[in-house]
Design a protein around this motif. Structure first.
Motif, short mmCIF file in Angstrom:
data_model
loop_
_atom_site.label_atom_id
_atom_site.label_comp_id
_atom_site.label_asym_id
_atom_site.label_seq_id
_atom_site.Cartn_x
_atom_site.Cartn_y
_atom_site.Cartn_z
N PHE A 158 0.79 -1.23 0.00
CA PHE A 158 0.00 0.00 0.00
C PHE A 158 0.82 1.29 0.00
N ARG A 196 -6.06 1.99 -4.82
CA ARG A 196 -6.78 1.54 -3.64
C ARG A 196 -8.01 2.41 -3.45
N ASP A 248 -10.22 4.10 -0.40
CA ASP A 248 -10.38 4.43 1.02
C ASP A 248 -11.88 4.48 1.29
N TYR A 274 -10.62 9.17 6.27
CA TYR A 274 -9.49 9.07 7.21
C TYR A 274 -9.13 10.45 7.71
N THR A 315 -0.35 8.40 6.38
CA THR A 315 -1.05 7.50 5.48
C THR A 315 -1.66 6.36 6.28
N GLY A 324 -6.65 -5.83 1.70
CA GLY A 324 -7.11 -4.63 2.39
C GLY A 324 -6.79 -4.69 3.86
N ALA A 356 -9.80 3.70 9.73
CA ALA A 356 -9.49 3.54 8.31
C ALA A 356 -9.96 2.18 7.84
N THR A 381 -9.37 0.31 4.05
CA THR A 381 -8.84 0.47 2.70
C THR A 381 -8.80 -0.87 2.01
#
Length: 190
Positions: free
Chosen positions: A20, A27, A29, A33, A38, A68, A85, A87
């Motif tokens: 990532f 990706r 999200d 976030y 990151t 993920g 988060a 992702t």
């Protein structure tokens, strides 16, 4: 698709960072976030014991490929845990007509939500909160895994440009422009 999930451990850090951060793969999200770093670096940091004690991160794999991750915050002051988060990899199979996620992405998001719910329950949290965009294509995954809409949060922003002259209000003194003093004037006052 058969996916497996696990809490991230120190030996998962190269996979998370490599997939990532370094590879810079497409990706999605899923959540808004709010952190400074990151999300992948935060997830990798939670894999180190004692570094971020109020955060937990989980990963989901399809075979040996990381698909993920999700980050969960369990604060000590409340009985609520919040998803920080979530992702997933963008498999480039999004339907261009409506932008809906693929079944692989929905399965990955669902597996992350299930594992994070288990982590929150193990930490003694009774409520699990996520901030999801109202028009997110992943709301289906959230409702399938027991989430319900609790509140709608609106974001307001002022359009760029000058602000017009304020209206005159009776019995309200108009604001005068500030006096112009410079730093030298302040030092001579004392």
């Amino acid at each position: 698709m058969n996916v497996t999930s696990a809490v991230l451990r120190p030996w998962h850090i190269p996979t998370v960072v490599g997939t990532f951060v370094l590879a810079n793969v497409p990706r999605v999200d899923v959540l808004t976030y709010q952190g400074r770093h990151t999300p992948a670096l935060v997830a990798a940091g939670t894999a180190l014991p004692g570094v971020m004690s109020d955060l937990k991160a989980v990963g989901v794999w399809a075979g040996t490929s990381l698909q993920g991750f999700g980050v969960l915050r369990c604060t000590t002051a409340t009985r609520r845990a919040s998803l920080q988060a979530l992702t997933v990899l963008d498999s480039r199979t999004l339907n261009p007509a409506d932008g809906s996620p693929s079944s692989q992405q929905l399965a990955t998001a669902g597996a992350i939500l299930d594992r994070l719910a288990v982590c929150a329950g193990a930490a003694g949290r009774t409520n699990l909160v996520a901030r999801v965009w109202e028009d997110s294509p992943y709301t289906e995954a959230f409702t399938e895994h027991g989430f319900a809409k609790a509140a709608i949060e609106y974001e307001y922003e002022r359009p760029p440009g000058p602000i017009g002259e304020p209206p005159v209000i009776e019995r309200l003194r108009r604001q005068e422009p500030p006096d112009s003093w410079d730093a030298v004037s302040y030092t001579h006052l004392t």
